[in-house]
Design a protein around this motif. Sequence first.
Motif, short mmCIF file in Angstrom:
data_model
loop_
_atom_site.label_atom_id
_atom_site.label_comp_id
_atom_site.label_asym_id
_atom_site.label_seq_id
_atom_site.Cartn_x
_atom_site.Cartn_y
_atom_site.Cartn_z
N THR A 377 1.02 -1.28 0.19
CA THR A 377 -0.08 0.02 0.00
C THR A 377 0.64 1.00 -0.01
O THR A 377 1.99 1.17 0.18
CB THR A 377 -0.88 -0.11 1.29
OG1 THR A 377 -0.03 -0.12 2.34
CG2 THR A 377 -1.79 -1.22 1.44
N GLY A 378 0.47 2.47 -0.34
CA GLY A 378 0.91 3.60 -0.60
C GLY A 378 1.98 3.86 -1.31
O GLY A 378 2.16 2.89 -2.24
N ARG A 379 2.59 4.84 -1.29
CA ARG A 379 3.85 4.92 -2.29
C ARG A 379 4.93 4.28 -2.55
O ARG A 379 5.17 3.78 -3.64
CB ARG A 379 4.33 6.45 -2.06
CG ARG A 379 5.50 6.88 -2.90
CD ARG A 379 5.98 8.30 -2.78
NE ARG A 379 6.78 8.23 -1.46
CZ ARG A 379 7.94 8.18 -1.34
NH1 ARG A 379 8.66 7.57 -2.51
NH2 ARG A 379 8.66 8.07 -0.28
N LEU A 380 5.21 3.35 -1.28
CA LEU A 380 6.15 2.58 -1.52
C LEU A 380 6.10 1.38 -2.26
O LEU A 380 6.91 0.35 -2.43
CB LEU A 380 6.86 2.18 0.04
CG LEU A 380 7.36 3.28 0.79
CD1 LEU A 380 7.83 2.90 2.24
CD2 LEU A 380 8.54 3.95 0.14
N ARG A 381 4.86 0.98 -2.35
CA ARG A 381 4.21 -0.17 -3.07
C ARG A 381 4.70 -0.16 -4.47
O ARG A 381 4.83 -1.15 -5.17
CB ARG A 381 2.84 -0.47 -3.00
CG ARG A 381 1.91 0.25 -4.01
CD ARG A 381 0.50 0.15 -3.88
NE ARG A 381 -0.10 0.55 -4.97
CZ ARG A 381 -0.79 1.88 -4.89
NH1 ARG A 381 -0.39 2.56 -3.94
NH2 ARG A 381 -1.41 2.60 -5.89
N GLU A 382 5.07 0.99 -4.97
CA GLU A 382 5.31 1.14 -6.29
C GLU A 382 7.17 1.06 -6.46
O GLU A 382 7.52 0.57 -7.63
CB GLU A 382 5.22 2.67 -6.94
CG GLU A 382 3.72 3.02 -6.81
CD GLU A 382 3.43 4.54 -6.95
OE1 GLU A 382 4.44 5.12 -7.35
OE2 GLU A 382 2.49 4.94 -7.08
N ILE A 383 7.65 0.73 -5.38
CA ILE A 383 9.33 0.48 -5.55
C ILE A 383 9.12 -0.90 -5.25
O ILE A 383 8.87 -1.45 -4.26
CB ILE A 383 9.71 1.31 -4.29
CG1 ILE A 383 9.50 2.70 -4.59
CG2 ILE A 383 11.26 1.16 -4.39
CD1 ILE A 383 10.26 3.49 -3.55
N ARG A 587 14.29 14.87 -6.59
CA ARG A 587 13.96 14.26 -8.03
C ARG A 587 15.33 13.27 -8.22
O ARG A 587 15.25 12.44 -9.02
CB ARG A 587 13.42 15.11 -8.75
CG ARG A 587 11.99 15.83 -8.58
CD ARG A 587 11.64 16.63 -9.73
NE ARG A 587 10.41 17.30 -9.54
CZ ARG A 587 9.50 18.12 -10.38
NH1 ARG A 587 10.29 18.38 -11.34
NH2 ARG A 587 8.43 18.46 -9.88
N PRO A 591 15.83 5.95 -5.04
CA PRO A 591 15.25 5.15 -3.58
C PRO A 591 16.56 4.39 -3.12
O PRO A 591 16.47 4.45 -1.72
CB PRO A 591 14.24 4.32 -4.25
CG PRO A 591 13.87 4.91 -5.57
CD PRO A 591 14.67 5.59 -6.06
N ASP A 635 13.81 10.92 3.45
CA ASP A 635 12.53 10.50 2.71
C ASP A 635 11.67 10.03 4.09
O ASP A 635 12.12 9.06 4.88
CB ASP A 635 12.83 9.29 2.02
CG ASP A 635 11.43 8.77 1.34
OD1 ASP A 635 10.46 8.47 1.92
OD2 ASP A 635 11.64 8.79 0.15
N GLU A 637 8.59 8.70 4.67
CA GLU A 637 8.03 7.11 4.64
C GLU A 637 9.07 6.20 4.84
O GLU A 637 8.79 5.29 5.62
CB GLU A 637 7.53 6.98 3.44
CG GLU A 637 6.22 8.04 3.08
CD GLU A 637 5.36 7.64 1.97
OE1 GLU A 637 4.61 6.74 1.52
OE2 GLU A 637 5.71 8.58 1.08
#
Length: 660
Positions: A377-383, A587, A591, A635, A637
């Motif tokens: 879940t959240g933004r970190l799931r995209e990593i 930017r 990560p 960061d 999160e």
Amino acid sequence: MQPGSHSLSPHILSLTVLTGPDAGLTRNFQQERVQLGRDQRNDFVLTDGFISNRHGELCVEAGHLVYRDLCSRHGSTVIVDQVSMRLHDKERQTQVRLQSGAEVQLGSSVIQVTMQRVGGGAQGETDVRPEAEFLDAPNASGERFITTAHQPMKTIDRRLQSADQRMAVLFRLAGQLNGLTALDEVLNLLVEAVFDAFPAANFFAVTLASDPESVVKTEPMMTRVRGEQALPGDEEAPILSSSILKRVAQTRESVLFVKDSLGAEVSQSIIDAQITACLCAPLVGQHALLGVMQVDTRGRGSLFSRHDLELFNILASNAAFAIERARLTESIVEMFEGFVAASVDAIEARDPITAGHSERVASYTLALAETVNEIETGRLREIHFEPTELTELRYAALLHDFGKIAVSESVLQKGARLPPEQMRLIGQRFATIRELGYRQWLRAYVRELESGQARPDGRGLARIDAQFEAFSAELEETFEWLGYVATKGFVEPDEMARVRALGERSFVDHLGQAQPYLTRFEVENLCIQKGTLNEAEWIEMRSHAALSEKYLARIPWSAELQRVPCIAGAHHEKLDGSGYPKGLGAREILPQVRMLTIADIFDALTASDRPYRKAASVERALQILEMEAAEEKLDRELVELFGQQVVRRIAHIIPGGGRS
């Protein structure tokens, strides 16, 4: 016997070299005997260095074509009806009947032989049973061995049936193996292809060893049963007899073992396993034997064909190439791991204060990355990090301080604002100041006595002694306080003011010159508010990040590891652009770099007590990380995830057990 001295034959023998140094050479002979070898006195002269001077001969005897090996050094291989027959006996000549069109391999040269009657067509097929036993003693055991030598691929391809659907399996396997570098992946793919290409097979094994004796003694690298069903006989699934393994390893020839139904006595392991047929092939690398590969029909009673042997030989060649490449890759990885370990040792040898730092930072960083992979879940799931990316991140974390090899030891190992040797100089100076002060008071007292301003009643000396004791106590207290300031974590403004005031005080040396209590260098260093490095030293220390990237970029990294230099070199960058060496913004920071930075700061805070400060507790270290995240330097999160989940995973490796 000289060439051309043979009697005229009613047959014409045609010899064509298919492979080897003399490929394309063709000659016809109308004589009953043709000698082959490197000596110029032979009828058919070859230049192959593996061929003996007098290697073999072709004869026409009673209308039959016969090949005879003349006790050659490396022997001969006769290929008849898709079966390879080995002739190699240094004590006696061995021979075999051929049919027209058969191939004879001498050294690395394959020669096709045809026989034609003068004025007639080609000779019909003849009996191919050998006239002399070669390979084995007379067959009384009910067993047969059919062998095939390693030959050029184009020679094998001519004999294989192009319509054989199993060739598609082998070609597909060859393509898949090209993309693999891990040995376990190669072996798993190999066993799948074997069971697809050989339906009769029920058992597969690969033994990796470099010589015949080791092949017999070494446990198989892999054994697999079709469908994982139970095997007959021994629960440990006995392999073939050591004699077959040793034979294949010694001769480097593929073998088809067949047990007839005569019930003759054979090895107990073969009886227990109910093996009726086995294909066994050597795994030959570019320079050495790699091992042996085999499949058998244990428990099924089925058989393999001669054509299966040829296919299995091709499969073994592909397997050997892939295994050799995988082992080479493993060797390169091991060598590189050694290089990384040696580099870390070299860094920490120059900076003993931070011993263990690189390994811990790598462990913390990977723990955070692996935890990120679990987020849904959240933004970190995209990593998400692939295994190769985790390897890349590990190397970057281990080598993030690589640039410290170019930083001077006086900076790396500066554990106090003023090192011990500098403090000793101040101590010696203060001792001189004390003695000079005492002398000055004595001289003043003498002048008072001479002028009559003082009486020689001892009161003056007592006054001087009291002044000296007070002055000595003041200097001693000041020196101890300076030692405290030199090592404390943070210098308060009033403490800096006292240091500067002390730097403005002076004394007169023995030459009559005024000298400061503290030099400008000492004042500058003692007034460092936080840490132990002055501005020049701090610039040199900060250069290690850029140097890490510069030096690591000179290593020829593979495509999967090409970002190691930039990740390692950016571990002091901050999201708000206040970091170094490039002042990157959010930017521009990967990560991986964000995670490495968090791990690096956490370990720097919680590391075992250092000379200039005490180790922070886990709770305090997390508070500092959260403050930097609130200031948009780290960061947010990732910091929260690190504190909530990762710290539990790494508690066992935090110095001091994560003291509270």
